[in-house]
Write a protein that holds these residues in place. Structure first.
Motif, PDB file in Angstrom:
ATOM      1  N   ALA A   1       0.864  -1.170  -0.041  1.00 60.45           N
ATOM      2  CA  ALA A   1      -0.031  -0.052  -0.163  1.00 60.45           C
ATOM      3  C   ALA A   1       0.902   1.378  -0.072  1.00 60.45           C
ATOM      4  O   ALA A   1       0.377   2.354  -0.556  1.00 60.45           O
ATOM      5  CB  ALA A   1      -0.892   0.024   1.174  1.00 60.45           C
ATOM      6  N   GLU A   2       1.977   1.194   0.695  1.00 59.58           N
ATOM      7  CA  GLU A   2       2.950   2.494   0.661  1.00 59.58           C
ATOM      8  C   GLU A   2       3.381   2.685  -0.549  1.00 59.58           C
ATOM      9  O   GLU A   2       3.592   3.637  -1.067  1.00 59.58           O
ATOM     10  CB  GLU A   2       4.022   2.281   1.823  1.00 59.58           C
ATOM     11  CG  GLU A   2       3.226   2.358   3.335  1.00 59.58           C
ATOM     12  CD  GLU A   2       4.249   1.908   4.433  1.00 59.58           C
ATOM     13  OE1 GLU A   2       4.002   2.204   5.393  1.00 59.58           O
ATOM     14  OE2 GLU A   2       5.263   1.380   3.893  1.00 59.58           O
ATOM     15  N   THR A   3       3.891   1.803  -1.257  1.00 56.96           N
ATOM     16  CA  THR A   3       4.406   1.810  -2.730  1.00 56.96           C
ATOM     17  C   THR A   3       3.233   2.242  -3.598  1.00 56.96           C
ATOM     18  O   THR A   3       3.715   3.102  -4.429  1.00 56.96           O
ATOM     19  CB  THR A   3       4.924   0.488  -3.102  1.00 56.96           C
ATOM     20  OG1 THR A   3       5.917  -0.126  -2.313  1.00 56.96           O
ATOM     21  CG2 THR A   3       5.436   0.785  -4.616  1.00 56.96           C
ATOM     22  N   ALA A   4       1.921   1.690  -3.458  1.00 53.68           N
ATOM     23  CA  ALA A   4       0.955   2.244  -4.389  1.00 53.68           C
ATOM     24  C   ALA A   4       0.776   3.740  -3.984  1.00 53.68           C
ATOM     25  O   ALA A   4       0.473   4.768  -4.922  1.00 53.68           O
ATOM     26  CB  ALA A   4      -0.387   1.471  -3.880  1.00 53.68           C
ATOM     27  N   ARG A   5       0.745   4.178  -2.774  1.00 58.85           N
ATOM     28  CA  ARG A   5       0.815   5.685  -2.450  1.00 58.85           C
ATOM     29  C   ARG A   5       1.743   6.554  -2.901  1.00 58.85           C
ATOM     30  O   ARG A   5       1.453   7.516  -3.557  1.00 58.85           O
ATOM     31  CB  ARG A   5       0.640   5.581  -0.703  1.00 58.85           C
ATOM     32  CG  ARG A   5       0.556   7.324  -0.271  1.00 58.85           C
ATOM     33  CD  ARG A   5       0.958   7.068   1.204  1.00 58.85           C
ATOM     34  NE  ARG A   5       2.313   6.806   1.424  1.00 58.85           N
ATOM     35  CZ  ARG A   5       2.810   6.417   2.620  1.00 58.85           C
ATOM     36  NH1 ARG A   5       1.885   6.173   3.617  1.00 58.85           N
ATOM     37  NH2 ARG A   5       4.129   5.898   2.603  1.00 58.85           N
ATOM     38  N   ASP A   6       2.859   6.135  -2.556  1.00 55.34           N
ATOM     39  CA  ASP A   6       4.073   7.047  -3.205  1.00 55.34           C
ATOM     40  C   ASP A   6       4.087   6.862  -4.720  1.00 55.34           C
ATOM     41  O   ASP A   6       4.629   7.905  -5.185  1.00 55.34           O
ATOM     42  CB  ASP A   6       5.346   6.178  -2.398  1.00 55.34           C
ATOM     43  CG  ASP A   6       5.381   6.198  -0.983  1.00 55.34           C
ATOM     44  OD1 ASP A   6       4.466   7.043  -0.427  1.00 55.34           O
ATOM     45  OD2 ASP A   6       6.056   5.765  -0.607  1.00 55.34           O
ATOM     46  N   ALA A   7       3.596   5.956  -5.478  1.00 52.78           N
ATOM     47  CA  ALA A   7       3.649   5.959  -6.749  1.00 52.78           C
ATOM     48  C   ALA A   7       2.377   6.613  -7.411  1.00 52.78           C
ATOM     49  O   ALA A   7       2.313   6.822  -8.750  1.00 52.78           O
ATOM     50  CB  ALA A   7       3.786   4.704  -7.450  1.00 52.78           C
ATOM     51  N   ASN A   8       1.430   6.917  -6.688  1.00 52.75           N
ATOM     52  CA  ASN A   8      -0.012   7.839  -7.011  1.00 52.75           C
ATOM     53  C   ASN A   8      -0.587   6.892  -8.082  1.00 52.75           C
ATOM     54  O   ASN A   8      -0.941   7.377  -9.208  1.00 52.75           O
ATOM     55  CB  ASN A   8       0.592   9.023  -7.676  1.00 52.75           C
ATOM     56  CG  ASN A   8       0.546  10.068  -6.526  1.00 52.75           C
ATOM     57  OD1 ASN A   8      -0.141  10.538  -5.779  1.00 52.75           O
ATOM     58  ND2 ASN A   8       1.635  11.011  -6.633  1.00 52.75           N
ATOM     59  N   VAL A   9      -0.677   5.576  -7.707  1.00 55.59           N
ATOM     60  CA  VAL A   9      -1.624   4.788  -8.874  1.00 55.59           C
ATOM     61  C   VAL A   9      -2.968   4.742  -8.289  1.00 55.59           C
ATOM     62  O   VAL A   9      -3.386   5.059  -7.310  1.00 55.59           O
ATOM     63  CB  VAL A   9      -0.907   3.078  -8.819  1.00 55.59           C
ATOM     64  CG1 VAL A   9       0.539   3.189  -8.808  1.00 55.59           C
ATOM     65  CG2 VAL A   9      -1.120   2.652  -7.256  1.00 55.59           C
ATOM     66  N   ASP A  10      -3.474   4.365  -9.433  1.00 54.79           N
ATOM     67  CA  ASP A  10      -5.095   4.395  -9.322  1.00 54.79           C
ATOM     68  C   ASP A  10      -5.690   3.478  -8.572  1.00 54.79           C
ATOM     69  O   ASP A  10      -6.526   3.430  -7.725  1.00 54.79           O
ATOM     70  CB  ASP A  10      -5.675   4.628 -10.718  1.00 54.79           C
ATOM     71  CG  ASP A  10      -7.329   4.864 -10.708  1.00 54.79           C
ATOM     72  OD1 ASP A  10      -7.677   5.862 -10.264  1.00 54.79           O
ATOM     73  OD2 ASP A  10      -8.014   4.013 -11.078  1.00 54.79           O
TER      74      ASP A  10
END
Ligand SMILES: [Zn+2]
Length: 296
Positions: A237-246
């Protein structure tokens, strides 16, 4: 040219053998082109269940050569070659070192399947089947177009682009890669198996979909030998947040993670941390790539 992509999760499991979760494998259909990312155990059968088949796959990308991601590679190539009967182009294969050695070990004359291939190309019975399928003699063995790729590489396809980044998993024994597919304005990132890796966060910037391993419930796995090589739900989840994925898709699901109530907590917390849509991966799930049909 490539049609709008259709993404199907073929296998969302781990090395733990389970009937409802095959090894890692994801199918992207682009009309006449079909791309497969990883080819773990059961992937070939899942292809059929998804309404596709080996002869329809045009390119294969392997993130790494752990068997839960690559065990069906040989099966895919052999079945595709056998049923294709010389009527389909050779498969394009991309993967990390030593993918070329693995391929030669599988399909070369002195390889694992050398005796089978000698029989199927040279035996009159096999030649009869081959000709009945439209093949013309002499019959040649499969010769997939195998390319070793590494971080920073860009693969230009017909209407699509795949970018490569190395992620941290089981180096130095195995190199593990992540791939980003961009096609018709849609971007899908296949994270491979990884611990949190800045290169993956960078590769996934602004992507529509990030498919990320969820090996355990964060906090419940404390052995650093594992947490240094894999990710739990909070790391994903942190990677998804930091990468701004949808959309974040959790995959590489262990029995611990999908246990009733645990599963719901994982989805809730991953959503809270990432701030994006979260999908709990299931085999044969076709992932919606636009907002149509969603209810707010
Ligand atoms: Zn794995």
């Amino acid at each position: 040219m490539a049609d709008a992509p259709r993404l199907t999760l073929l296998g969302t499991g781990t090395p733990t053998i389970q009937l409802h979760r095959g090894g890692a494998s994801y199918l992207v259909r682009l009309g006449e082109q079909q791309l497969l990312f990883d080819c773990g155990p059961f992937a070939v059968h899942r292809l059929l269940e998804a309404g596709s088949g080996p002869t329809e796959i045009t390119s294969l990308f392997l993130t790494h050569l752990h068997y839960d991601h690559a065990a069906d590679y040989g099966h895919l190539v052999l079945n595709r070659w056998d049923e294709g009967a010389g009527q389909v182009a050779e498969l394009d294969v991309y993967g990390p070192e030593p993918i070329e050695q693995m391929s030669a070990s599988l399909f070369g004359p002195d390889g694992v399947w050398g005796p089978d291939l000698a029989a199927r190309t040279g035996n009159p019975g096999s030649q009869s089947v081959y000709e009945s399928r439209g093949g013309e003699l002499p019959r040649l063995p499969p010769q997939p177009n195998v390319t070793t790729v590494a971080t920073g590489d860009v693969i230009e396809g017909d209407g699509w682009t795949v970018r490569v980044a190395e992620v941290i998993h089981f180096q130095p024994h195995l190199i593990c890669l992540a791939y980003r597919l961009d096609v018709n304005g849609t971007s899908i990132v296949f994270g491979g198996d990884t611990r949190p890796t800045p290169a993956l966060t960078e590769l996934a910037q602004g992507a529509d979909v990030l498919i990320h391993m969820c090996q355990y419930v964060t906090g419940e796995e404390t052995d650093p030998r594992l947490t240094d090589t894999c990710s739990g739900h909070i790391e994903a989840a942190e990677t998804a947040r930091d990468a701004n994925v949808d959309t974040l898709i959790l995959t590489h699901i262990t029995p611990q993670v999908e246990h009733p109530r645990v599963r719901e907590r994982v989805i809730l917390e991953a959503g809270q941390v990432s701030g994006c849509r979260v999908i709990f991966g299931e085999d044969l799930l076709e992932v919606p790539l636009d907002a149509k049909g969603e209810q707010s």
